[in-house]
Design an enzyme around this catalytic site. Structure first.
Site, PDB file in Angstrom:
ATOM      1  N   VAL A  46     -49.497   9.120  14.689  1.00  0.00           N
ATOM      2  CA  VAL A  46     -49.631   8.593  13.331  1.00  0.00           C
ATOM      3  C   VAL A  46     -48.257   8.206  12.777  1.00  0.00           C
ATOM      4  CG1 VAL A  46     -50.362   9.118  10.960  1.00  0.00           C
ATOM      5  CG2 VAL A  46     -51.738   9.915  12.891  1.00  0.00           C
ATOM      6  N   CYS A  47     -47.241   8.983  13.115  1.00  0.00           N
ATOM      7  CA  CYS A  47     -45.895   8.780  12.549  1.00  0.00           C
ATOM      8  C   CYS A  47     -45.373   7.351  12.718  1.00  0.00           C
ATOM      9  CB  CYS A  47     -44.913   9.796  13.139  1.00  0.00           C
ATOM     10  SG  CYS A  47     -45.384  11.509  12.820  1.00  0.00           S
ATOM     11  N   PRO A  48     -45.437   6.758  13.918  1.00  0.00           N
ATOM     12  CA  PRO A  48     -44.891   5.397  14.015  1.00  0.00           C
ATOM     13  C   PRO A  48     -45.673   4.376  13.199  1.00  0.00           C
ATOM     14  CG  PRO A  48     -45.907   6.045  16.095  1.00  0.00           C
ATOM     15  CD  PRO A  48     -45.873   7.267  15.217  1.00  0.00           C
TER      16      PRO A  48
END
Length: 187
Positions: A46-48
């Protein structure tokens, strides 16, 4: 969380920005609006998508006088490696703070102590270094830069227009409210 309307605490961390390693402190946000964008870890899922969304909106954020500081408990070296190996992360031009000992993350009360990872948390900080808004979501729930922009514009409007407040779903240019005795029970 009792961080709203509190001043950010002192910190000093190494970061990666524009192909260089730099030192960042709380003084780097004073005098301008800042967004501290915490995320659990580099090289994840999810972070990128979130960091890419911020990147896609970075020019507008800068036009509003906002600087972005992404923060994870990875090192600044890891940020560089991720920047060099990912097309999405390679587009980032804002500061990527490495916080391997967790000082910055704990200062914002965003540390998952049992894991040593940052929560998925966003903080809007005014030019005086005071936290004006925060958002924390569960691990699997990504954030939306469009809503972040809306909140920043609302916070800036309220700061620049004492005596006015922005109602739910307020967008730039829409009507605001002037709290008064006459409005009680009429909205």
């Amino acid at each position: 969380m009792a961080l709203i309307n509190t001043k950010i605490r002192r910190f000093k961390s190494q970061a990666y920005k524009d192909g260089k390693f730099i030192t960042v402190t709380e003084a780097d946000v004073l005098g301008k609006w800042g967004v501290f964008f915490f995320y659990p870890a580099d090289f994840t899922f999810v972070c990128p998508t979130e960091l890419g969304d911020i990147t896609d909106n970075y020019a507008e954020l800068q036009s509003l006088g906002v600087e972005v500081f992404s923060v994870s408990t990875d090192t600044h070296f890891t940020h560089k490696a991720w920047h060099d190996s990912s097309d999405t992360i390679g587009k980032i031009r804002y500061t990527m703070i490495g916080d391997p000992v967790g000082t910055v993350t704990r200062n914002f009360d965003a540390m998952r102590e049992e894991q040593g990872l940052a929560d998925r948390a966003t903080f809007i900080v005014d030019p005086d270094g005071v936290i004006q808004a925060l958002e924390i979501t569960a691990e699997g729930v990504g954030r939306d830069a469009a809503d972040l922009l809306r909140k920043i514009k609302a916070a800036q409007y309220v700061r620049n227009h004492p005596g006015e407040v922005c109602p739910a779903k307020w967008r730039e240019g829409e009507k605001t409210l002037a709290p008064s005795f006459d409005l009680v029970g009429k909205i």
